[in-house]
Design a protein around this motif. Structure first.
Motif, mmCIF file in Angstrom:
data_model
loop_
_atom_site.group_PDB
_atom_site.id
_atom_site.type_symbol
_atom_site.label_atom_id
_atom_site.label_comp_id
_atom_site.label_asym_id
_atom_site.label_seq_id
_atom_site.Cartn_x
_atom_site.Cartn_y
_atom_site.Cartn_z
ATOM 1 N N ASN A 185 18.779 -10.280 47.306
ATOM 2 C CA ASN A 185 19.066 -11.463 48.124
ATOM 3 C C ASN A 185 19.135 -12.727 47.268
ATOM 4 O O ASN A 185 20.006 -13.583 47.468
ATOM 5 C CB ASN A 185 18.001 -11.622 49.207
ATOM 6 C CG ASN A 185 18.181 -10.633 50.345
ATOM 7 O OD1 ASN A 185 19.296 -10.181 50.617
ATOM 8 N ND2 ASN A 185 17.089 -10.291 51.015
ATOM 9 N N GLU A 186 18.225 -12.838 46.303
ATOM 10 C CA GLU A 186 18.209 -14.014 45.430
ATOM 11 C C GLU A 186 19.453 -14.052 44.547
ATOM 12 O O GLU A 186 20.038 -15.126 44.316
ATOM 13 C CB GLU A 186 16.946 -14.004 44.565
ATOM 14 C CG GLU A 186 16.636 -15.330 43.896
ATOM 15 C CD GLU A 186 16.310 -16.444 44.879
ATOM 16 O OE1 GLU A 186 16.526 -17.619 44.521
ATOM 17 O OE2 GLU A 186 15.863 -16.147 46.009
ATOM 18 N N ALA A 187 19.876 -12.889 44.056
ATOM 19 C CA ALA A 187 21.083 -12.834 43.223
ATOM 20 C C ALA A 187 22.314 -13.240 44.021
ATOM 21 O O ALA A 187 23.179 -13.974 43.519
ATOM 22 C CB ALA A 187 21.253 -11.430 42.654
ATOM 23 N N ILE A 198 23.728 -14.198 37.092
ATOM 24 C CA ILE A 198 23.449 -13.460 38.330
ATOM 25 C C ILE A 198 22.604 -12.232 38.014
ATOM 26 O O ILE A 198 21.630 -11.919 38.715
ATOM 27 C CB ILE A 198 24.758 -13.056 39.031
ATOM 28 C CG1 ILE A 198 25.681 -14.276 39.177
ATOM 29 C CG2 ILE A 198 24.471 -12.408 40.379
ATOM 30 C CD1 ILE A 198 25.036 -15.475 39.845
ATOM 31 N N ASP A 199 22.963 -11.554 36.920
ATOM 32 C CA ASP A 199 22.157 -10.417 36.481
ATOM 33 C C ASP A 199 20.731 -10.862 36.168
ATOM 34 O O ASP A 199 19.757 -10.211 36.578
ATOM 35 C CB ASP A 199 22.794 -9.773 35.248
ATOM 36 C CG ASP A 199 22.009 -8.573 34.738
ATOM 37 O OD1 ASP A 199 22.299 -7.447 35.160
ATOM 38 O OD2 ASP A 199 21.077 -8.782 33.924
ATOM 39 N N ALA A 200 20.615 -11.983 35.487
ATOM 40 C CA ALA A 200 19.290 -12.468 35.090
ATOM 41 C C ALA A 200 18.445 -12.846 36.299
ATOM 42 O O ALA A 200 17.221 -12.650 36.298
ATOM 43 C CB ALA A 200 19.437 -13.666 34.155
ATOM 44 N N THR A 201 19.076 -13.373 37.331
ATOM 45 C CA THR A 201 18.341 -13.750 38.540
ATOM 46 C C THR A 201 17.641 -12.544 39.138
ATOM 47 O O THR A 201 16.449 -12.595 39.472
ATOM 48 C CB THR A 201 19.304 -14.371 39.570
ATOM 49 O OG1 THR A 201 19.871 -15.565 39.022
ATOM 50 C CG2 THR A 201 18.567 -14.709 40.855
ATOM 51 N N VAL A 261 26.617 -6.259 44.188
ATOM 52 C CA VAL A 261 25.310 -6.733 43.724
ATOM 53 C C VAL A 261 24.327 -5.624 44.064
ATOM 54 O O VAL A 261 24.078 -5.345 45.236
ATOM 55 C CB VAL A 261 24.900 -8.052 44.407
ATOM 56 C CG1 VAL A 261 23.557 -8.538 43.867
ATOM 57 C CG2 VAL A 261 25.974 -9.121 44.201
ATOM 58 N N GLU A 262 23.795 -4.941 43.036
ATOM 59 C CA GLU A 262 23.064 -3.695 43.272
ATOM 60 C C GLU A 262 21.892 -3.479 42.308
ATOM 61 O O GLU A 262 21.873 -2.516 41.546
ATOM 62 C CB GLU A 262 24.009 -2.501 43.190
ATOM 63 C CG GLU A 262 24.899 -2.462 41.942
ATOM 64 C CD GLU A 262 25.753 -1.209 41.887
ATOM 65 O OE1 GLU A 262 25.193 -0.094 41.964
ATOM 66 O OE2 GLU A 262 26.987 -1.358 41.762
ATOM 67 N N PRO A 263 20.887 -4.328 42.351
ATOM 68 C CA PRO A 263 19.712 -4.061 41.524
ATOM 69 C C PRO A 263 18.986 -2.809 42.008
ATOM 70 O O PRO A 263 19.152 -2.378 43.163
ATOM 71 C CB PRO A 263 18.854 -5.312 41.731
ATOM 72 C CG PRO A 263 19.261 -5.813 43.077
ATOM 73 C CD PRO A 263 20.727 -5.525 43.198
ATOM 74 N N GLY A 264 18.194 -2.222 41.134
ATOM 75 C CA GLY A 264 17.448 -1.019 41.510
ATOM 76 C C GLY A 264 16.197 -0.854 40.665
ATOM 77 O O GLY A 264 16.074 -1.435 39.588
#
Length: 362
Positions: free
Chosen positions: A254-256, A269-272, A320-323
């Motif tokens: 959500n933050e990204a 964006i990746d760093a966020t 946008v798909e962090p894991g």
């Protein structure tokens, strides 16, 4: 199409080539609308040619406008026709797509057209394709809706006892029945400890109480794709470390998404997302980039990744798909698709993703 061809001619000038050979299938489709599997485009200063064989003579006439269609004669090879066409113009440098042209084909082409020089044009059309037109976005949105409707239907069946493979097959069938030519890729359904594998393909494993279940899926529309991921929990008590990693990933994603704005670096964006996961103590369990472009290919430019100093531009569409993936415990990934707008982004995917949406036996 005119906007695309104008951009291609600018690409020729930038790379100081007199003509450009387009061989990558997705790029051929992007420029011409051709949906067959055998065709190349030759772009020169005065004429734009589409070259195919007799199998696609009728299809190319039906699908293609704005190109001089060239149908190969029996036993004629593409380099021979290219040479014939180039003889009509005075060129010294022919651009080509090095990521697509096989070495053997390169050698054959170089020999045939000598002394014309072959000049590699890296990621040329892929860079142009990054910026989506409204017509392209409409197709992507339809691919999103096809995938989402399939997930909503199959989700009602997801419970302890069903196998990963049953879920994947059901979703794929529904995606096709919705009108897609195919699913976007081999659907990922991984549960329990297997969910710690970011690309764990569906197996015969049956879902059990307490499992995290990662479902990564997408559909197609008019050659364009969608790609999204939801993580579910099987059981009535979603607590402890599993819930913590879920909430960490959700907050990071959500933050990204909120951070996306034209002009920023993609690496920002990746760093966020990455900093939030690191702050929660799970940094070493997030090994891939935060997102990727999507369109005629499931994975295309731009890459939302560390060190990517490309700036975000209006019209880009990416995931946008962090894991977080912890061996022996399980994994969580949440993936949405966004379209960059003039002052932020529009989220194209609409499925619920908060913990209330997954807690309990579904």
């Amino acid at each position: 199409m005119k906007r695309s061809m104008d951009a291609v001619h600018e690409l020729l000038q930038k790379n100081r080539v007199d003509a450009f050979l387009v061989s990558k299938r997705e790029n051929v489709r992007y420029l011409s609308g051709f949906t067959g599997s055998a065709g190349v485009i030759l772009i020169a200063s005065s004429h734009d040619y589409f070259i195919t064989d007799s199998r696609y003579a009728v299809q190319s006439e039906q699908e293609i406008a704005g190109f001089h269609i060239q149908v190969l004669k029996k036993n004629e090879k593409v380099p021979e026709r290219i040479l014939r066409l180039l003889k009509k113009t005075r060129i010294g440098r022919l651009g080509f797509e090095p990521e697509d042209l096989r070495f053997q084909s390169f050698q054959e082409l170089r020999k045939k057209i000598s002394p014309i020089r072959l000049i590699p044009v890296t990621a040329g059309l892929e860079s142009i394709r990054m910026i989506k037109s409204e017509a392209e976005v409409r197709k992507i949105l339809k691919a999103v809706r096809r995938a989402e409707e399939a997930f909503k239907t199959v989700r009602k069946k997801i419970r302890a006892g069903i196998s990963e493979r049953e879920i994947a097959l059901s979703m794929e069938g529904l995606i096709r029945r919705a009108g897609a030519a195919r699913a976007a890729f081999d659907l990922i359904v991984s549960s329990g400890e297997r969910s710690a594998m970011p690309h764990g393909t569906a197996s015969e494993k049956r879902l059990m109480q307490g499992d995290l279940v990662v479902v990564d899926f997408g559909a197609e529309c008019g050659g364009y794709f969608s790609d999204m991921t939801r993580t579910l929990f099987i059981g009535k008590r979603f607590a402890g470390k599993k819930r913590k990693i879920f909430e960490t990933v959700l907050d990071a994603q959500n933050e990204a998404i909120r951070a996306i704005k034209p002009g920023k670096y993609l690496a920002e964006i990746d760093a966020t997302a990455r900093k939030m996961i690191q702050k929660a103590g799970f940094g070493k369990y997030f090994g891939h980039g935060t997102g990727h472009g999507i369109g005629l290919e499931v994975h295309e430019l731009p890459h939302v990744a560390p060190k990517n100093r490309m700036r975000i531009r209006e019209g880009m569409v990416f995931t946008v798909e962090p894991g977080i993936y912890i061996p022996g415990l399980g994994g969580v990934r949440i993936e949405d698709m966004v379209q960059v707008t003039v002052d932020g982004c529009r989220v194209l995917t609409t499925l619920s993703k908060g913990w209330k949406a997954v807690e309990g036996e579904v």
